[in-house]
Enzyme design. Sequence first.
Site, PDB file in Angstrom:
ATOM      1  N   ASP A 147       0.834  -1.200   0.000  1.00 38.17           N
ATOM      2  CA  ASP A 147       0.000   0.000   0.000  1.00 38.17           C
ATOM      3  C   ASP A 147       0.874   1.258   0.000  1.00 38.17           C
ATOM      4  OD1 ASP A 147      -2.173   1.701   0.194  1.00 38.17           O
ATOM      5  OD2 ASP A 147      -2.591   1.265   2.295  1.00 38.17           O
ATOM      6  N   GLY A 193       0.719  -9.664   4.208  1.00 39.43           N
ATOM      7  CA  GLY A 193       1.727  -8.899   4.933  1.00 39.43           C
ATOM      8  C   GLY A 193       1.358  -8.813   6.408  1.00 39.43           C
ATOM      9  N   VAL A 194       1.154  -7.590   6.886  1.00 39.52           N
ATOM     10  CA  VAL A 194       0.860  -7.394   8.306  1.00 39.52           C
ATOM     11  C   VAL A 194      -0.494  -7.974   8.700  1.00 39.52           C
ATOM     12  CG1 VAL A 194       2.328  -5.357   8.511  1.00 39.52           C
ATOM     13  CG2 VAL A 194      -0.068  -5.074   7.866  1.00 39.52           C
TER      14      VAL A 194
END
Length: 239
Positions: A95, A185-186
């Site tokens: 992002d 990802g996170v």
Amino acid sequence: MQTMRAICAPTYRPDKNLRNWSQNCRQNSALGASPVTLSMASYGGDEGNNKAFKTSSSSSLKIQRGDITKWSFNGTSDAIVNAANEQMLGGMGVDGAIHRAAGPELRAACYTVPEVSRGIRCPKGEARITPAFQLAVSNVIHTVGPIYNVDNHPEVILRNAYRNCLKLAKENNIEYIAFPAISCGVYGYPYDEAAAIAMSTVMESAGDFKEVHFVLFEDHVFNAWLDNAWLEKAKPRKD
């Protein structure tokens, strides 16, 4: 163009180690089962990091190791997907990378997307589209995946994220689209599970796009997607 023939026994089933299964599938050319023919092409650099799978007479699925912010096809009918957050104003991982590469105009455009509730422009599983500004593609499609250990039924949200991106792309005459590994990802989605959902959902739209790409930055994510592509291609298809 290079062609590889992968042959798997009809009764063979993947065990929990998907990578070992797909490697066996590729190596078992002496089993005598019906072949699945996969077209493979190089996109520059190491062929081992770029694979193409024919999904219909006019469509291809392509998996490559690389930076999605540098991907483009023609700048007029192509789009990349941003794994965004619900605010759509930039964040971490892919992002943030997409926002940096597109320039401040992208954040400004996202800010104009109407909020559906306070601070939320794109709820989880939905998608929104903006111009791409300083990126080489024509559009960015923003979607929000699930947080794996927080959201209920994360598999449903993730599948909806892919489906709604494809739906929005088709509505906007996008012919070439590139995805990252949404939620990997996170947000903590396990790679093999995410890859299976991504691959099967994209296959639902086989024929709607000339090319669907997965552009994956890390080796272990690329390997998970490649393994699941082999599994998906090995499944029997209805005529």
